[in-house]
Design a protein around this motif. Structure first.
Motif, PDB file in Angstrom:
ATOM      1  N   MET A   1       5.449   4.059 -17.080  1.00 49.43           N
ATOM      2  CA  MET A   1       4.213   4.958 -17.332  1.00 49.43           C
ATOM      3  C   MET A   1       2.944   5.523 -15.965  1.00 49.43           C
ATOM      4  N   ASP A   2       2.801   7.125 -15.481  1.00 49.01           N
ATOM      5  CA  ASP A   2       1.759   6.509 -14.880  1.00 49.01           C
ATOM      6  C   ASP A   2       1.883   6.655 -13.097  1.00 49.01           C
ATOM      7  N   ASP A   3       2.996   5.994 -13.486  1.00 49.95           N
ATOM      8  CA  ASP A   3       3.453   5.816 -12.230  1.00 49.95           C
ATOM      9  C   ASP A   3       3.624   6.915 -10.387  1.00 49.95           C
ATOM     10  N   ILE A   4       3.095   6.081  -9.613  1.00 50.24           N
ATOM     11  CA  ILE A   4       3.184   8.097  -8.685  1.00 50.24           C
ATOM     12  C   ILE A   4       4.840   7.965  -7.705  1.00 50.24           C
ATOM     13  N   VAL A   5       5.507   8.637  -8.190  1.00 55.61           N
ATOM     14  CA  VAL A   5       7.130   7.915  -7.155  1.00 55.61           C
ATOM     15  C   VAL A   5       7.264   9.555  -6.248  1.00 55.61           C
ATOM     16  N   TYR A   6       8.515   9.359  -5.379  1.00 56.08           N
ATOM     17  CA  TYR A   6       8.695  10.410  -4.441  1.00 56.08           C
ATOM     18  C   TYR A   6       9.861  10.840  -4.664  1.00 56.08           C
ATOM     19  N   THR A   7      10.311  11.911  -4.939  1.00 48.97           N
ATOM     20  CA  THR A   7      11.816  12.981  -5.034  1.00 48.97           C
ATOM     21  C   THR A   7      12.298  13.555  -3.478  1.00 48.97           C
ATOM     22  N   ASP A   8      13.499  13.904  -3.430  1.00 48.25           N
ATOM     23  CA  ASP A   8      13.682  14.804  -3.286  1.00 48.25           C
ATOM     24  C   ASP A   8      14.005  16.204  -2.483  1.00 48.25           C
TER      25      ASP A   8
END
Length: 335
Positions: A144-151
């Protein structure tokens, strides 16, 4: 196994609410006055300890058009083994009612919660919209609340602030009887919201989690995963099908488990429909050959449909009196 017999057997499955005691030798039956929130299901459960009786009660009372909506002020005669709605103009029965015969506690319509994490079968033609390609600081376990990267990027026509559902795909599911591919098993992991959009990628923040999330998780257009409830609803037609798979993937299925079935909107199956889980009884052919014996089906339990797709549905097993397996049959009990 007839619908009537199945309904009677289910009495042993479903919890009974306190009932009104009416003596068998009573000259006149008690008369209960309908209160706000009462349903045929609840009345059957409360007074004769048989929630499966309500379709019969409904079928014998043409003035009741909606099986889950009766109106305050209507009167019901309560017998030890049956209920009868008092017809308009039946003053004799109404006059026989005494104030102490009416039950004050209201039986609310039975509802079943959808948490949003139940999963479903992604049917043929549906594809993931994108995936998580990494976590902030190369995190492998994302919460929860973590930053991620998507395509997912501007080329996909998205904008900042859009939400997506995160899921794990667990492979194609084939029908245990026909071997037809029913869809791909989807396990919801949570949701995310896009914050910064580049041409072919984006940054996002995790807004909800059901399970641990890792890079490689797939993304689908956002599904409303707020907790909600479904109420029991009588099927509009006779339904027959099979349990295709369980959410957990375990061999043995029991009460409280989520399952996937081969009935969907094309079959007119709807959320709230209750189905009985049954199994044919096989006997040693050495003793039945030439006799053509047809035995009653074995009643295993009951389930309620939570959400439907086109050809499949997600359901909750609400009762089990024996081990349930993939391939077991499901049937409805209709008017």
């Amino acid at each position: 196994m007839t619908n009537r017999l199945i309904a009677r057997c289910l009495t042993a499955l479903l919890l009974a609410l306190p009932c009104l005691a009416v003596g068998a030798d009573q000259e006149e039956p008690a008369v209960y006055v309908i209160k706000k929130g009462d349903t045929l299901w609840g009345l059957s459960d409360r007074f004769i300890k048989d929630p499966g009786y309500w379709p019969e009660l409904w079928s014998k009372n043409g003035q009741i058009t909606n099986p889950h909506r009766v109106y305050p002020g209507q009167k019901v005669r309560v017998f030890p083994d049956r209920l009868e709605f008092v017809q308009e103009g039946d003053q004799k029965s109404v006059a026989a009612a005494r104030p102490e015969d009416a039950v004050q506690n209201v039986t609310e319509e039975q509802r079943f919660a959808i948490r949003g994490s139940e999963g479903y079968l992604m049917e043929t033609g549906m594809k993931p919209f994108g995936s998580i390609i990494g976590g902030h600081h190369d995190r492998i376990i994302i919460g929860m609340d973590d930053i991620v990267y998507t395509d997912i990027g501007a080329v996909n026509g998205v904008k900042g602030g859009e939400k997506f559902s995160i899921f794990r795909e667990e492979g194609a599911i084939s029908h245990p009887v026909t071997n037809e591919i029913m869809g791909r098993k989807i396990v919801p992991l949570g949701t995310l919201q896009l914050t910064d959009i580049e041409q072919t990628a984006s940054r996002a923040i995790i807004t909800k989690t059901f399970k641990e999330i890792s890079p490689g998780a797939y993304l689908l257009p956002y599904r409303d995963e707020r907790r909600r409830e479904v109420s029991l609803k009588m099927p509009s037609r006779q339904l027959k099908g099979n349990i295709v798979e369980s959410y957990s993937g375990t061999t043995t299925i029991a009460a409280g488990d989520i399952v996937f079935i081969d009935l969907g909107s094309v079959n007119l199956a709807e959320p709230g429909n209750m189905l009985y889980i049954v199994r044919d009884v096989d006997l040693d052919r050495r003793y039945t050959e030439g006799r053509g014996a047809t035995l009653p089906q074995e009643l295993l339990g009951a389930l309620v449909i939570l959400e439907t797709g086109r050809k499949t549905a997600t359901a909750l097993v609400i009762k089990s009196i024996d081990a349930i397996y993939k391939g077991d049959k499901i049937v409805s009990h209709t008017k």
